[in-house]
Design a protein around this motif. Structure first.
Motif, mmCIF file in Angstrom:
data_model
loop_
_atom_site.group_PDB
_atom_site.id
_atom_site.type_symbol
_atom_site.label_atom_id
_atom_site.label_comp_id
_atom_site.label_asym_id
_atom_site.label_seq_id
_atom_site.Cartn_x
_atom_site.Cartn_y
_atom_site.Cartn_z
ATOM 1 N N THR A 141 0.841 -1.192 0.000
ATOM 2 C CA THR A 141 0.000 0.000 0.000
ATOM 3 C C THR A 141 0.876 1.243 0.000
ATOM 4 O O THR A 141 1.805 1.360 0.806
ATOM 5 C CB THR A 141 -0.928 0.024 1.227
ATOM 6 N N LEU A 142 0.567 2.162 -0.907
ATOM 7 C CA LEU A 142 1.292 3.432 -1.007
ATOM 8 C C LEU A 142 0.354 4.531 -0.536
ATOM 9 O O LEU A 142 -0.747 4.715 -1.076
ATOM 10 C CB LEU A 142 1.751 3.691 -2.439
ATOM 11 N N VAL A 143 0.781 5.258 0.497
ATOM 12 C CA VAL A 143 -0.074 6.245 1.158
ATOM 13 C C VAL A 143 0.572 7.619 1.074
ATOM 14 O O VAL A 143 1.797 7.753 1.191
ATOM 15 C CB VAL A 143 -0.285 5.852 2.639
ATOM 16 N N GLY A 144 -0.252 8.643 0.898
ATOM 17 C CA GLY A 144 0.272 10.010 0.897
ATOM 18 C C GLY A 144 -0.766 11.007 0.437
ATOM 19 O O GLY A 144 -1.870 10.638 0.007
ATOM 20 N N ARG A 145 -0.416 12.278 0.543
ATOM 21 C CA ARG A 145 -1.298 13.332 0.046
ATOM 22 C C ARG A 145 -1.308 13.305 -1.477
ATOM 23 O O ARG A 145 -0.595 12.524 -2.110
ATOM 24 C CB ARG A 145 -0.801 14.698 0.539
ATOM 25 N N ARG A 146 -2.117 14.172 -2.071
ATOM 26 C CA ARG A 146 -2.157 14.279 -3.533
ATOM 27 C C ARG A 146 -0.827 14.773 -4.071
ATOM 28 O O ARG A 146 -0.110 15.544 -3.435
ATOM 29 C CB ARG A 146 -3.272 15.239 -3.952
ATOM 30 N N HIS A 147 -0.498 14.286 -5.259
ATOM 31 C CA HIS A 147 0.693 14.733 -5.996
ATOM 32 C C HIS A 147 1.986 14.484 -5.207
ATOM 33 O O HIS A 147 2.856 15.347 -5.111
ATOM 34 C CB HIS A 147 0.577 16.223 -6.360
ATOM 35 N N THR A 148 2.106 13.288 -4.651
ATOM 36 C CA THR A 148 3.347 12.939 -3.936
ATOM 37 C C THR A 148 4.044 11.740 -4.577
ATOM 38 O O THR A 148 4.810 11.039 -3.914
ATOM 39 C CB THR A 148 3.050 12.645 -2.451
ATOM 40 N N GLY A 149 3.783 11.459 -5.839
ATOM 41 C CA GLY A 149 4.525 10.440 -6.567
ATOM 42 C C GLY A 149 4.117 9.007 -6.292
ATOM 43 O O GLY A 149 4.864 8.072 -6.613
#
Length: 366
Positions: free
Chosen positions: A40-48
């Motif tokens: 799972t890849l988690v992060g805010r928008r536009h973080t690659g």
């Protein structure tokens, strides 16, 4: 070699040979060993996140889906694209190649693909909302469906309120990825950003990794660009993720073997108890035969021998296959002695039972 372990564990579970107290753990392990590793890849928008997911796949798997809360790519024998609306409704989208039209009310996208790279790992991209409470709820939901977590960030912004939502069991399988290292390097702030990220997030993650996400994605898709993959930071992440997958697999196999060992021990103990009962039962029949009345007839003695053999067959554990074969041969001899119905036949039948009892006692002690 450990390839046989999942099949062996499944077999003892299906044939109910597994002790009751081990069944839940065995079922959980079988699920882990059968399914792909869930990344799972988690992060805010536009973080690659999408670039990093495609790098892990080795080629383009996830499309750029700005605005979606979650995008999943999983293996399936038949390709299908499912879209979930904010209302909870799920629809199948028409797709041509890698292109499809995403409805405005879409919240979640599930790509079921025949791509071989997804057989051993599934990829899920999660975009965290700006609202911290909503983000925490989303993290709580995906944590239970995650084996390896990659937290993607463009800088070292303090998100400790969200990092604390990551369960302890994932801390050894979580990576913090600074995905736009090239911009930070150009600004002369990369070293300081990495240092701050390590200080803020170090305890909850196995490491902080700088990455030039778009370059790493392109390099992973071209096997000839190993140097670019290394310089972009992609190689270090791929190596770490691969190691975590291997360690998790080895841990699951060791736990599965431990359950199989406990099952074998329980079966062996049960077999010993059943062998002891069979010995005790045969002892009683022999006592009857050796303390027979003086007027007991040959037919009565041979009848007792036949009953003793029938009782022995019932009492023997199924696992005592070798001894069962010997008992089967002995039954034939006793039946032959019964047909002869003579003094010598009766003596031979009793002697056969005594010999079997000695062998059974030896099997029990062994």
């Amino acid at each position: 070699m450990t390839d046989h372990i999942p099949a062996a564990l499944r077999a003892v579970t299906e044939n109910t040979a597994l002790p009751r107290n081990l069944r839940a753990a065995a079922a959980s392990l079988i699920d882990c060993l059968d399914r792909p590793v869930r990344i799972t890849l988690v992060g805010r928008r536009h973080t690659g996140k999408t670039c990093l997911a495609n790098m892990l796949a080795g080629h383009h798997v996830l499309p750029a889906t700005d605005g979606l809360t979650m995008t999943e790519a999983v293996w399936s024998a038949q390709e299908k694209t499912l879209c979930e609306y904010s209302t909870g409704q799920i629809v199948t989208l028409d797709k041509e190649g890698t292109e499809f039209t995403l409805p405005e009310q879409a919240m979640r996208l599930r790509l079921e693909l025949t791509d071989a790279c997804l057989k051993d790992r599934s990829l899920t991209e999660v975009t965290l909302p700006d609202d911290t409470g909503m983000a925490r709820d989303l993290l709580d939901m995906v944590a239970d469906q995650t084996d390896i977590l990659l937290w993607c960030a463009a800088d070292a912004e303090d998100q400790s309120a969200l990092w604390n939502c990551v369960p302890d069991q994932l801390s050894g399988r979580s990576l913090f990825v600074i995905t736009m290292a090239d911009r930070l390097h150009a600004a002369g702030t990369l070293s300081g950003t990495l240092s701050r990220a390590q200080n803020m997030a170090g305890s909850g993650f196995t490491g902080v990794y700088p990455l030039v996400a778009h370059r790493a994605e392109a390099a992973a898709a071209d096997t000839g660009d190993k140097e670019i993959l290394r310089k972009s930071g992609g190689h270090a992440i791929l190596t770490r993720v691969t190691k975590i997958i291997q360690q998790a697999r080895q841990s699951d196999l060791l736990r599965a073997q431990a359950i199989l060992d406990q099952c074998a021990l329980a079966t062996e103990t049960k077999t010993c108890r059943e062998m002891a009962r069979a010995t005790s039962g045969l002892d009683k029949w022999i006592d009857k035969l050796t303390t027979a009345r003086p007027d007991q007839t040959v037919s009565e003695i041979l009848s007792l021998c036949q009953k003793a053999m029938s009782g022995l067959v019932v009492a023997l554990p199924n696992e005592a296959t070798t001894f069962r074969a010997e008992v089967s041969d002995a039954i034939e001899h006793v039946e032959k002695f019964a047909r002869q119905n003579s003094d010598s036949a009766a003596r031979n039948a009793v002697a056969l039972l005594v010999q079997l009892n000695r062998e059974l006692s030896g099997q029990k002690s062994a």
